[in-house]
Design a protein around this motif. Structure first.
Motif, PDB file in Angstrom:
ATOM      1  N   ASN A 176       0.985  -1.379  -0.196  1.00 55.79           N
ATOM      2  CA  ASN A 176       0.039   0.122   0.060  1.00 55.79           C
ATOM      3  C   ASN A 176       0.828   1.246  -0.065  1.00 55.79           C
ATOM      4  OD1 ASN A 176      -2.276  -1.759   0.460  1.00 55.79           O
ATOM      5  ND2 ASN A 176      -1.662  -1.897   2.565  1.00 55.79           N
ATOM      6  N   ARG A 177       0.505   2.221  -0.640  1.00 54.49           N
ATOM      7  CA  ARG A 177       1.344   3.320  -0.901  1.00 54.49           C
ATOM      8  C   ARG A 177       0.336   4.612  -0.753  1.00 54.49           C
ATOM      9  NH1 ARG A 177       4.564   3.626  -6.284  1.00 54.49           N
ATOM     10  NH2 ARG A 177       2.344   3.944  -7.081  1.00 54.49           N
ATOM     11  N   LEU A 178       1.189   5.708   0.168  1.00 52.21           N
ATOM     12  CA  LEU A 178       0.544   7.111   0.348  1.00 52.21           C
ATOM     13  C   LEU A 178       1.676   7.910  -0.399  1.00 52.21           C
ATOM     14  CD1 LEU A 178      -0.763   7.315   3.822  1.00 52.21           C
ATOM     15  CD2 LEU A 178      -2.360   7.717   2.031  1.00 52.21           C
ATOM     16  N   ILE A 179       1.022   8.914  -1.270  1.00 51.58           N
ATOM     17  CA  ILE A 179       2.053   9.703  -1.704  1.00 51.58           C
ATOM     18  C   ILE A 179       1.615  11.287  -1.424  1.00 51.58           C
ATOM     19  CG2 ILE A 179       3.015  10.938  -4.025  1.00 51.58           C
ATOM     20  CD1 ILE A 179       2.537   8.036  -5.318  1.00 51.58           C
ATOM     21  N   ILE A 180       2.319  11.873  -0.624  1.00 50.98           N
ATOM     22  CA  ILE A 180       1.894  13.258  -0.078  1.00 50.98           C
ATOM     23  C   ILE A 180       2.563  14.327  -0.666  1.00 50.98           C
ATOM     24  CG2 ILE A 180       1.690  14.753   1.792  1.00 50.98           C
ATOM     25  CD1 ILE A 180       2.226  11.218   2.610  1.00 50.98           C
ATOM     26  N   ARG A 181       1.815  15.250  -1.358  1.00 49.87           N
ATOM     27  CA  ARG A 181       2.453  16.286  -1.942  1.00 49.87           C
ATOM     28  C   ARG A 181       2.186  17.518  -1.079  1.00 49.87           C
ATOM     29  NH1 ARG A 181       1.036  12.993  -5.952  1.00 49.87           N
ATOM     30  NH2 ARG A 181       2.252  12.800  -7.803  1.00 49.87           N
ATOM     31  N   TYR A 182       3.447  18.225  -0.800  1.00 45.78           N
ATOM     32  CA  TYR A 182       3.233  19.409   0.327  1.00 45.78           C
ATOM     33  C   TYR A 182       4.192  20.417  -0.064  1.00 45.78           C
ATOM     34  CZ  TYR A 182       7.223  17.722   2.769  1.00 45.78           C
ATOM     35  OH  TYR A 182       8.582  17.460   3.042  1.00 45.78           O
ATOM     36  N   SER A 183       3.987  21.535   0.468  1.00 44.69           N
ATOM     37  CA  SER A 183       5.090  22.585   0.094  1.00 44.69           C
ATOM     38  C   SER A 183       4.972  23.508   1.471  1.00 44.69           C
ATOM     39  CB  SER A 183       4.232  23.804  -1.000  1.00 44.69           C
ATOM     40  OG  SER A 183       3.069  24.093  -0.637  1.00 44.69           O
ATOM     41  N   HIS A 184       5.629  24.866   1.350  1.00 45.71           N
ATOM     42  CA  HIS A 184       5.794  25.248   2.744  1.00 45.71           C
ATOM     43  C   HIS A 184       5.274  26.718   2.581  1.00 45.71           C
ATOM     44  CE1 HIS A 184       8.366  22.365   4.716  1.00 45.71           C
ATOM     45  NE2 HIS A 184       8.905  22.254   3.503  1.00 45.71           N
ATOM     46  N   LYS A 185       4.401  26.971   3.564  1.00 44.52           N
ATOM     47  CA  LYS A 185       3.910  28.467   3.693  1.00 44.52           C
ATOM     48  C   LYS A 185       4.892  29.447   3.901  1.00 44.52           C
ATOM     49  CE  LYS A 185      -0.673  27.028   5.535  1.00 44.52           C
ATOM     50  NZ  LYS A 185      -1.714  27.254   6.424  1.00 44.52           N
ATOM     51  N   TRP A 186       4.853  30.825   3.686  1.00 47.72           N
ATOM     52  CA  TRP A 186       5.829  31.850   4.006  1.00 47.72           C
ATOM     53  C   TRP A 186       6.202  31.632   5.484  1.00 47.72           C
ATOM     54  CZ3 TRP A 186       4.974  35.751   7.298  1.00 47.72           C
ATOM     55  CH2 TRP A 186       3.663  36.028   7.590  1.00 47.72           C
ATOM     56  N   THR A 187       5.271  31.254   6.387  1.00 47.24           N
ATOM     57  CA  THR A 187       5.762  31.138   7.878  1.00 47.24           C
ATOM     58  C   THR A 187       6.598  30.138   8.051  1.00 47.24           C
ATOM     59  OG1 THR A 187       3.583  29.896   8.324  1.00 47.24           O
ATOM     60  CG2 THR A 187       3.535  32.376   8.590  1.00 47.24           C
ATOM     61  N   GLY A 188       6.756  29.104   7.181  1.00 48.11           N
ATOM     62  CA  GLY A 188       7.537  27.982   7.439  1.00 48.11           C
ATOM     63  C   GLY A 188       6.666  26.816   7.621  1.00 48.11           C
ATOM     64  N   ARG A 189       5.460  26.500   8.061  1.00 50.69           N
ATOM     65  CA  ARG A 189       4.471  25.561   8.179  1.00 50.69           C
ATOM     66  C   ARG A 189       4.490  24.681   6.851  1.00 50.69           C
ATOM     67  NH1 ARG A 189       0.076  26.670  12.869  1.00 50.69           N
ATOM     68  NH2 ARG A 189       1.665  27.453  14.187  1.00 50.69           N
ATOM     69  N   GLN A 190       4.181  23.543   6.950  1.00 49.19           N
ATOM     70  CA  GLN A 190       3.981  22.700   5.855  1.00 49.19           C
ATOM     71  C   GLN A 190       2.340  22.587   5.494  1.00 49.19           C
ATOM     72  OE1 GLN A 190       5.020  19.068   7.721  1.00 49.19           O
ATOM     73  NE2 GLN A 190       7.139  19.427   7.070  1.00 49.19           N
TER      74      GLN A 190
END
Length: 147
Positions: A73-87
């Motif tokens: 089973n596989r999860l692919i999480i695409r994420y970026s960072h906000k300008w505050t540094g939070r994901q």
């Protein structure tokens, strides 16, 4: 006036320290899907994490493989960072049992709701298949002994 300026400096320093602690915790590793990890550990699933930082896209990719016996089973999480540094999670793709077309979720809560429902149903199907195989094995063994 002196007391006011001193209290402002203390406030700025304390918020700077909190910001540094937050930043330091994130440098230690990617803190994503903590509730999902707890759910999987509680139900006896094993998992393996991988991190990919593609060169041509601004998103970061976190691949999370899990399963009881095999990591199929596989999860692919695409994420970026906000300008505050939070994901900020942009998209979660879930491929259970080597599916070709993933289920896409916007947040971890939707993912957990789906996993709780689907994994329980799948476990029941697997147990039923194993029980059926055991019954067939006993029938074949009984037929072989009586010959």
């Amino acid at each position: 006036m002196r007391f006011l300026s001193h209290s402002i400096i203390i406030y700025i320093n304390s918020s700077f320290i909190r910001f540094e602690k937050l930043k330091f915790n994130k440098l230690g590793g990617v803190i994503i899907l903590s509730r999902t990890k707890q759910y999987l550990r509680k139900n006896g699933y094993f998992y393996k994490k991988e991190y990919i930082r593609p060169l041509l896209t601004p998103d970061n990719i976190y691949i999370f493989r899990f399963g009881r016996d095999r990591l199929d089973n596989r999860l692919i999480i695409r994420y970026s960072h906000k300008w505050t540094g939070r994901q900020r999670i942009n998209e979660i793709d879930l491929r259970l049992h080597k599916q070709k077309h993933p289920r896409i979720f916007e947040n971890e809560s939707e993912l957990l709701n789906y996993l709780e429902d689907h994994l329980l149903k799948h476990e029941a199907k697997v147990r039923a298949r194993e029980a059926e195989k055991k019954r067939e094995g006993k029938k074949h063994a009984a037929n072989g002994v009586s010959k």
